[in-house]
Design an enzyme around this catalytic site. Structure first.
Site, PDB file in Angstrom:
ATOM      1  N   LYS A  39      -4.846   3.487   2.429  1.00 16.72           N
ATOM      2  CA  LYS A  39      -5.937   2.637   1.938  1.00 16.72           C
ATOM      3  C   LYS A  39      -7.119   3.463   1.445  1.00 16.72           C
ATOM      4  O   LYS A  39      -7.718   3.137   0.420  1.00 16.72           O
ATOM      5  CB  LYS A  39      -6.378   1.686   3.050  1.00 16.72           C
ATOM      6  CG  LYS A  39      -5.305   0.649   3.377  1.00 16.72           C
ATOM      7  CD  LYS A  39      -5.624  -0.088   4.674  1.00 16.72           C
ATOM      8  CE  LYS A  39      -4.629  -1.206   4.952  1.00 16.72           C
ATOM      9  NZ  LYS A  39      -4.793  -1.736   6.332  1.00 16.72           N
TER      10      LYS A  39
ATOM     11  N   GLU B  90       3.585  -3.525  14.909  1.00 21.77           N
ATOM     12  CA  GLU B  90       4.982  -3.811  14.619  1.00 21.77           C
ATOM     13  C   GLU B  90       5.903  -3.043  15.567  1.00 21.77           C
ATOM     14  O   GLU B  90       5.459  -2.167  16.303  1.00 21.77           O
ATOM     15  CB  GLU B  90       5.278  -3.422  13.171  1.00 21.77           C
ATOM     16  CG  GLU B  90       4.438  -4.258  12.221  1.00 21.77           C
ATOM     17  CD  GLU B  90       4.621  -3.865  10.771  1.00 21.77           C
ATOM     18  OE1 GLU B  90       5.780  -3.635  10.374  1.00 21.77           O
ATOM     19  OE2 GLU B  90       3.605  -3.802  10.061  1.00 21.77           O
TER      20      GLU B  90
ATOM     21  N   LYS C  50       0.820  -1.225   0.000  1.00 25.98           N
ATOM     22  CA  LYS C  50       0.000   0.000   0.000  1.00 25.98           C
ATOM     23  C   LYS C  50       0.845   1.262   0.000  1.00 25.98           C
ATOM     24  O   LYS C  50       0.450   2.278  -0.550  1.00 25.98           O
ATOM     25  CB  LYS C  50      -0.955   0.016   1.180  1.00 25.98           C
ATOM     26  CG  LYS C  50      -0.293  -0.348   2.475  1.00 25.98           C
ATOM     27  CD  LYS C  50      -1.282  -1.061   3.398  1.00 25.98           C
ATOM     28  CE  LYS C  50      -0.507  -1.956   4.329  1.00 25.98           C
ATOM     29  NZ  LYS C  50      -1.241  -3.080   4.843  1.00 25.98           N
TER      30      LYS C  50
HETATM   31  N1  NAP Z   1       1.463  -8.781   6.560  1.00 25.58           N
HETATM   32  C1  NAP Z   1       0.248  -8.375   6.275  1.00 25.58           C
HETATM   33  O1  NAP Z   1      -0.714  -8.758   6.941  1.00 25.58           O
HETATM   34  C2  NAP Z   1       0.003  -7.448   5.123  1.00 25.58           C
HETATM   35  C3  NAP Z   1      -1.336  -7.139   4.756  1.00 25.58           C
HETATM   36  C4  NAP Z   1      -1.570  -6.314   3.646  1.00 25.58           C
HETATM   37  C5  NAP Z   1      -0.484  -5.792   2.959  1.00 25.58           C
HETATM   38  N2  NAP Z   1       0.796  -6.092   3.351  1.00 25.58           N
HETATM   39  C6  NAP Z   1       1.909  -5.497   2.593  1.00 25.58           C
HETATM   40  O2  NAP Z   1       2.641  -6.536   1.977  1.00 25.58           O
HETATM   41  C7  NAP Z   1       4.007  -6.161   1.912  1.00 25.58           C
HETATM   42  C8  NAP Z   1       4.850  -7.246   2.564  1.00 25.58           C
HETATM   43  O3  NAP Z   1       4.445  -7.431   3.894  1.00 25.58           O
HETATM   44  P1  NAP Z   1       4.954  -8.699   4.724  1.00 25.58           P
HETATM   45  O4  NAP Z   1       4.168  -8.680   5.982  1.00 25.58           O
HETATM   46  O5  NAP Z   1       4.923  -9.895   3.874  1.00 25.58           O
HETATM   47  O6  NAP Z   1       6.471  -8.292   5.051  1.00 25.58           O
HETATM   48  P2  NAP Z   1       7.689  -9.233   5.450  1.00 25.58           P
HETATM   49  O7  NAP Z   1       7.189 -10.485   6.076  1.00 25.58           O
HETATM   50  O8  NAP Z   1       8.628  -8.395   6.182  1.00 25.58           O
HETATM   51  O9  NAP Z   1       8.328  -9.652   4.056  1.00 25.58           O
HETATM   52  C9  NAP Z   1       8.952  -8.725   3.212  1.00 25.58           C
HETATM   53  C10 NAP Z   1       9.702  -9.498   2.153  1.00 25.58           C
HETATM   54  O10 NAP Z   1      10.172  -8.600   1.177  1.00 25.58           O
HETATM   55  C11 NAP Z   1      11.593  -8.652   1.117  1.00 25.58           C
HETATM   56  N3  NAP Z   1      12.064  -7.296   0.910  1.00 25.58           N
HETATM   57  C12 NAP Z   1      11.785  -6.208   1.657  1.00 25.58           C
HETATM   58  N4  NAP Z   1      12.377  -5.106   1.145  1.00 25.58           N
HETATM   59  C13 NAP Z   1      13.051  -5.515   0.063  1.00 25.58           C
HETATM   60  C14 NAP Z   1      13.873  -4.853  -0.886  1.00 25.58           C
HETATM   61  N5  NAP Z   1      14.122  -3.541  -0.826  1.00 25.58           N
HETATM   62  N6  NAP Z   1      14.404  -5.600  -1.882  1.00 25.58           N
HETATM   63  C15 NAP Z   1      14.200  -6.914  -1.946  1.00 25.58           C
HETATM   64  N7  NAP Z   1      13.421  -7.596  -1.076  1.00 25.58           N
HETATM   65  C16 NAP Z   1      12.871  -6.899  -0.081  1.00 25.58           C
HETATM   66  C17 NAP Z   1      12.032  -9.250   2.409  1.00 25.58           C
HETATM   67  O11 NAP Z   1      13.269  -9.891   2.214  1.00 25.58           O
HETATM   68  P3  NAP Z   1      14.350 -10.046   3.391  1.00 25.58           P
HETATM   69  O12 NAP Z   1      13.558 -10.611   4.566  1.00 25.58           O
HETATM   70  O13 NAP Z   1      15.316 -10.989   2.820  1.00 25.58           O
HETATM   71  O14 NAP Z   1      14.851  -8.695   3.711  1.00 25.58           O
HETATM   72  C18 NAP Z   1      10.914 -10.227   2.703  1.00 25.58           C
HETATM   73  O15 NAP Z   1      11.062 -11.432   1.995  1.00 25.58           O
HETATM   74  C19 NAP Z   1       4.102  -4.807   2.586  1.00 25.58           C
HETATM   75  O16 NAP Z   1       4.043  -3.807   1.602  1.00 25.58           O
HETATM   76  C20 NAP Z   1       2.863  -4.741   3.441  1.00 25.58           C
HETATM   77  O17 NAP Z   1       2.398  -3.428   3.655  1.00 25.58           O
HETATM   78  C21 NAP Z   1       1.048  -6.910   4.399  1.00 25.58           C
END
Ligand code: NAP
Ligand code: NAP
EC number: 1.1.1.3
Lengths: 311, 311
Positions: free
Chosen positions: A199, A184, A100
């Protein structure tokens, strides 16, 4: 063949990978195509113990791979991915994102680019996790449109506000939210209303065909909420929720507002999100569900994939 | 060019005509085609004072017109229209219907025919008026599916039950429902649960890929509801609603059930309907809105048109 470049392999992207594998047969039937994960971008390969042969830390491995025709992005990274994604759209690569922050900030550029190149750009997961909000917008518009929209779109704020109702101070409630995994380590995007702003920005832009600048959206979070205001509301059957509001006159804001405790928005608990569309012709339409969570959000990414490739 | 044969010109079909005219520009843009009403079927031409030149009382005028490529049906007629509609689907004519009686009874035949001929068959308006229920099912299934579904889908029963809570007898409540336009002169489809049965039948068939025979669906309405049961429930914060239930094991029924008063289904008022999908991967997804009404239902017919012809 759908050849996916997956950006990120964390909570959401990892669940997307799982959902596709678990439902591969059905998805290939619906899309009429084989689906392959070609490469997966992360920052720290050592963290992962599966798909080792697909992982890369160089984004060029994905953005310069001309076989990849779908990018699925769930990283959280904003500025460094915006331009490569825009370039990919220009070349006709379809893009699905749950991010987002990136979508809200670069919405206008990305949408205009995708319209020009006719590549698909979808981001259902960026608004309200599992809840099918954006996919219903085109129809809402085509049959007369929507007057206004109000959403409760941030689970962390929901949780904290209800803990204050239960008697905790803001600080204690925030601590508990962190303990329980609702908030977080750095909770500012949630409690300062930024997450809700993103959003409602995305939703209102699509609904009202108007792009807003993030910094022009009045955004008041719950960090400085007056605890007495919450308790007073409670006494008269009301409750305070952090809401996002948008309307067809271009009014848009985020702030804590008093709602009837037993209304649909007022009665939301914990990670539940809901959005109310006040339509011109179909009354109020409400959609409610889990606003976040890995599998929940991945479910919306799969929905986007079906929207793009479903026959 | 989309050439429509409209069956019926009453509350729903008349509103569909209006919505298309009011939103013609947007609809022609989304579909990329001009839209024309070619003919309109009614029984009694004298009743109508517009579109005189389009009205006909002979269904052959529509079913034998080879230029008509979309039939939009909102009559209430069941057996006499099923076969002509099936024949039209066979020839590749697309069909949109709001007629739950016809769709519920002939669902299997019509779906199989449309799959064979690849004509589109849509009936969002038949379940839950304005609420986008069916259009979300394909995605719900593709990302892992749904365990069960529960809906409160009949506004007349809602209204009567809440009047009994207010102290009226069943008979008085039914009378009031007629006065207020909630119930029809012959209210049996509503109060005997038939209307809910049709809607849960249609929904469950699509969700669980299984066709049910109407007469095998256990259907208990509210005609013989024990008024004391309702009052007892109320005392403990509960409420009785007429619900439709379906699950992936093929269980399906309609009956009055006790719900928490402040749950989403328990708190529905008057013409409000809602449905809860218990999904495998995305938690509970709830969709709520106006379950009936001319413009509300016509809105769903327009949504179906966009689903078929949207680019
Ligand atoms: N979690 C939720 O419930 C949720 C709900 C709606 C939307 N979202 C959105 O979905 C996205 C991911 O959320 P998440 O909860 O899955 O986060 P997460 O568990 O922290 O995972 C992020 C992933 O992206 C990789 N990453 C981050 N920055 C990067 C970069 N600059 N270059 C390459 N790889 C990168 C990380 O790799 P490394 O770990 O190797 O650094 C990790 O694999 C976010 O934008 C979040 O706002 C999440
Ligand atoms: N009203 C709602 O809120 C609502 C909501 C969801 C679904 N629906 C469904 O939509 C359908 C129409 O409902 P409605 O409320 O619009 O009914 P309505 O106002 O009574 O209109 C019915 C129309 O169909 C025509 N018609 C009926 N039987 C016919 C036949 N055998 N041959 C030719 N024309 C026939 C009628 O013509 P004449 O008047 O000339 O006889 C009238 O124009 C029903 O299946 C209903 O279940 C209604």
């Amino acid at each position: 063949m759908i050849k996916i470049g997956l950006l990120g392999f964390g909570t959401v992207a990892g669940s997307f990978y799982d959902l596709v594998e678990e439902n591969r047969e059905g998805l290939e039937k619906i899309t009429g195509q084989k689906i392959e994960f070609k490469k997966i971008l992360v920052r720290n390969i050592g963290k992962y113990n599966r798909c080792k042969n697909l992982l890369t830390i160089n984004k060029e491995d994905i953005f310069e791979d001309r076989e990849i025709n779908l990018i699925v992005e769930a990283t959280g990274e904003v500025d460094r991915l915006a331009s490569p994604i825009e370039e990919a759209l220009k070349r006709g690569v379809n893009v699905i994102s749950a991010n987002k922050a990136l979508i809200s900030k670069y919405l206008e550029r990305l949408i205009l680019t995708s319209k020009k190149s006719k590549a698909s750009l979808k981001f259902e997961g960026a608004v309200g996790g599992a809840i099918p909000i954006l996919s219903n917008i085109e129809k809402l518009k085509a049959a007369g449109g929507v007057k206004k929209v109000i959403g409760v779109l941030n689970g962390t704020s929901n949780f904290i506000l209800s803990q204050i109702e239960n008697g905790l101070s803001f600080e204690k409630a925030l601590e508990l939210a962190k303990e329980k995994g609702y908030a977080e380590a750095d909770p500012s995007a949630d409690i300062d209303g930024i997450d809700t702003m993103r959003k409602i920005n995305i939703t209102s832009s699509l609904l009202f065909d108007k792009f807003f600048k993030e910094e022009e959206i009045e955004t008041i979070g719950i960090r400085k909420i007056n605890e007495d205001r919450i308790k007073d509301a409670l006494k008269s059957g009301k409750t305070i929720k952090l809401i996002g509001y948008g309307d067809k006159n271009g009014k848009i804001y985020v702030r804590p507002e008093e709602l009837e405790k037993n209304s649909i928005l007022g009665s939301l608990k914990g990670g539940e999100n809901a959005i109310v569309f006040f339509t011109e012709n179909a009354g109020e339409i409400v959609i409610k569900g889990m606003g976040a969570g890995g599998r929940e959000t991945a479910y919306s990414l799969v929905s986007d994939l079906i929207d793009i490739y479903g026959k």
